[in-house]
Design a protein around this motif. Structure first.
Motif, PDB file in Angstrom:
ATOM      1  N   GLN A 130       0.827  -1.197   0.000  1.00  0.00           N
ATOM      2  CA  GLN A 130       0.000   0.000   0.000  1.00  0.00           C
ATOM      3  C   GLN A 130       0.867   1.256   0.000  1.00  0.00           C
ATOM      4  O   GLN A 130       0.592   2.212  -0.720  1.00  0.00           O
ATOM      5  N   GLU A 131       1.932   1.250   0.816  1.00  0.00           N
ATOM      6  CA  GLU A 131       2.828   2.398   0.868  1.00  0.00           C
ATOM      7  C   GLU A 131       3.554   2.576  -0.463  1.00  0.00           C
ATOM      8  O   GLU A 131       3.730   3.696  -0.960  1.00  0.00           O
ATOM      9  N   ASP A 177       5.148  13.282   1.455  1.00  0.00           N
ATOM     10  CA  ASP A 177       4.957  13.283   2.903  1.00  0.00           C
ATOM     11  C   ASP A 177       5.427  11.957   3.503  1.00  0.00           C
ATOM     12  O   ASP A 177       4.816  11.403   4.405  1.00  0.00           O
ATOM     13  N   PHE A 178       6.548  11.452   2.973  1.00  0.00           N
ATOM     14  CA  PHE A 178       7.058  10.152   3.388  1.00  0.00           C
ATOM     15  C   PHE A 178       8.226  10.263   4.369  1.00  0.00           C
ATOM     16  O   PHE A 178       8.896   9.272   4.642  1.00  0.00           O
ATOM     17  N   PHE A 179       8.476  11.447   4.903  1.00  0.00           N
ATOM     18  CA  PHE A 179       9.589  11.620   5.840  1.00  0.00           C
ATOM     19  C   PHE A 179       9.081  11.616   7.280  1.00  0.00           C
ATOM     20  O   PHE A 179       7.989  12.116   7.573  1.00  0.00           O
ATOM     21  N   ALA A 262      14.042  11.184   7.864  1.00  0.00           N
ATOM     22  CA  ALA A 262      14.377  10.048   7.007  1.00  0.00           C
ATOM     23  C   ALA A 262      13.103   9.523   6.371  1.00  0.00           C
ATOM     24  O   ALA A 262      12.015   9.619   6.952  1.00  0.00           O
ATOM     25  N   LEU A 263      13.239   8.986   5.169  1.00  0.00           N
ATOM     26  CA  LEU A 263      12.101   8.353   4.516  1.00  0.00           C
ATOM     27  C   LEU A 263      11.579   7.208   5.365  1.00  0.00           C
ATOM     28  O   LEU A 263      12.349   6.535   6.063  1.00  0.00           O
ATOM     29  N   THR A 264      10.279   6.965   5.326  1.00  0.00           N
ATOM     30  CA  THR A 264       9.718   5.841   6.061  1.00  0.00           C
ATOM     31  C   THR A 264      10.357   4.538   5.587  1.00  0.00           C
ATOM     32  O   THR A 264      10.872   4.449   4.469  1.00  0.00           O
TER      33      THR A 264
END
Length: 392
Positions: A130-131, A177-179, A262-264
């Protein structure tokens, strides 16, 4: 013909594997309250039992479950038909009694649909696919130039001071918005500092043993990116690290504050790491004669392929590779995910990291009949050099 496994048996095995991974993560989390840990273990045990026939489920009590988590997983997992995989011999904990880095990725990759689990689990877990899809939905809306820029940034700037990230990502910053703040990740902090991997620039994991502290990159430790902490510095300076691996270049500790992002993890695993593989492939073949390479065209669906290589040496047959690099921890789970897609209408090459070369034939067999070949980074580089008439 592609190898087919009984869907129900495969699903039950994935369900059991997920339960074991979540339980191992709960067992190893020192910040988890005991009552919460006990509740999670009971939930996981219920899921594991439901994956087995009734007579076998009755034999798995909590003691058997917790002891089995520290042994090869075959004793806890149901069978998946005649086809074997590597999980029977897999251990979730290392020799020091610490949960392996890959457990979280395995849990995501083998997570069965939430609808099938909600009768057992009231708590939700992030689904990597999903991500990944959300990431690519954002990427595919970008103009080609911005798409290529974003893909490059995923590999080159996945973590760092927020001021640096804002400057590098520039106009793309507000589109992603992945940080997350590194200050929220205790697993990568050492006396208030974190250390970026010299290969992927993402935070390295801190592992505390009885007498030593190890710092290593989860993706690149197998290639020699690991260190040992040497105490002695005050808290106003990052602790020095001593290289213990052949690719452990000097790294500078950074403050584990809200000003460092950091990125997820899913975006790092399924966005940053494949991007780095593609950049490595491009750089290794750059400058070869009679070769044309295109990256991140932005015209096709991003889940089709990202690297287009054409070799046309005089006197040799023209060769073309449409490359899709994959950096999954679990090759069986990758195979399942690829089979859920529509078969490509062109020859596709799946590229695995070199350390997964032993599973190349397994994945190729599962994808047989789908115009898809499977290779590794090093093997593809050698094939391209040969097609260009260059000695290996």
């Amino acid at each position: 013909m592609a190898i087919k496994e009984p869907s129900d048996a495969r699903s039950r095995r994935d369900q059991a594997l997920t339960a074991c991974c979540v339980a191992a993560a709960a067992e190893s989390d020192p910040m988890l309250p005991p009552t919460r840990r006990a509740s999670m273990l009971m939930d996981c045990l219920s899921v594991l039992r439901s994956a087995h026939p009734v007579d076998r489920a009755a034999q798995i009590d909590m003691r058997t479950f917790r002891n089995g988590l520290r042994e090869p997983l075959g004793a806890l997992l149901p069978t998946a038909g005649a086809t074997a995989d590597q999980f029977d011999a897999m251990r979730l904990f290392d020799a020091h009694g610490l949960v392996r880095d890959a457990v979280e990725d395995l849990c995501r990759e083998h997570l069965v649909p939430h609808v099938a689990l909600k009768q057992h689990w009231s708590w939700a877990r992030v689904h990597a696919e999903q991500e990944e899809r959300r990431l690519y939905e954002i990427l595919r809306r970008l103009p080609p130039e911005d798409y290529r820029r974003a893909r490059s940034l995923l590999g080159e700037h996945p973590a760092g001071p927020v001021k640096t990230l804002r400057r590098e990502w520039d106009r793309l910053w507000m589109r992603f918005d992945f940080f997350e703040a590194v200050s929220d990740w205790p697993w990568c902090q050492l006396d208030g500092w974190w250390y970026p991997c010299p290969e992927c620039h993402w935070p390295m994991r801190v592992l505390r043993h009885k007498t030593t502290v190890e710092v290593r990159c989860e993706a690149h430790a197998a290639f020699g990116v690991h260190y040992r902490y040497v105490p002695g510095s005050g808290r106003d300076q990052p602790a020095p690290l001593v290289a213990t691996g052949k690719r452990a270049k000097p790294v500078q500790g950074l403050p584990a504050s809200t000003e460092h992002l950091a990125l997820t993890r899913p975006v790092w695993r399924y966005g940053t790491l494949p991007t780095l593989m593609e950049l490595h492939l491009r750089n290794e073949v750059a400058g070869l004669p009679h070769l044309h390479v295109e990256m991140w065209l932005g015209k096709l669906r991003p889940d089709e392929y990202d690297l287009h290589i054409t070799a046309a040496a005089p006197g040799q047959r023209k060769r073309t590779w449409r490359v899709d690099a994959k950096a999954w921890e679990s090759v069986p789970a990758l195979g399942t995910a690829l089979l859920e897609r529509s078969a490509p209408n062109f020859p596709l090459t799946i590229v695995l990291p070199d350390h997964q070369k032993g599973e190349r034939h397994y994945l190729a067999a599962r994808l047989r009949g789908r115009r898809t070949s499977v290779t590794t980074c090093s093997r593809l580089i050698k094939s391209v050099r040969t097609a260009c008439g260059v000695p290996r």
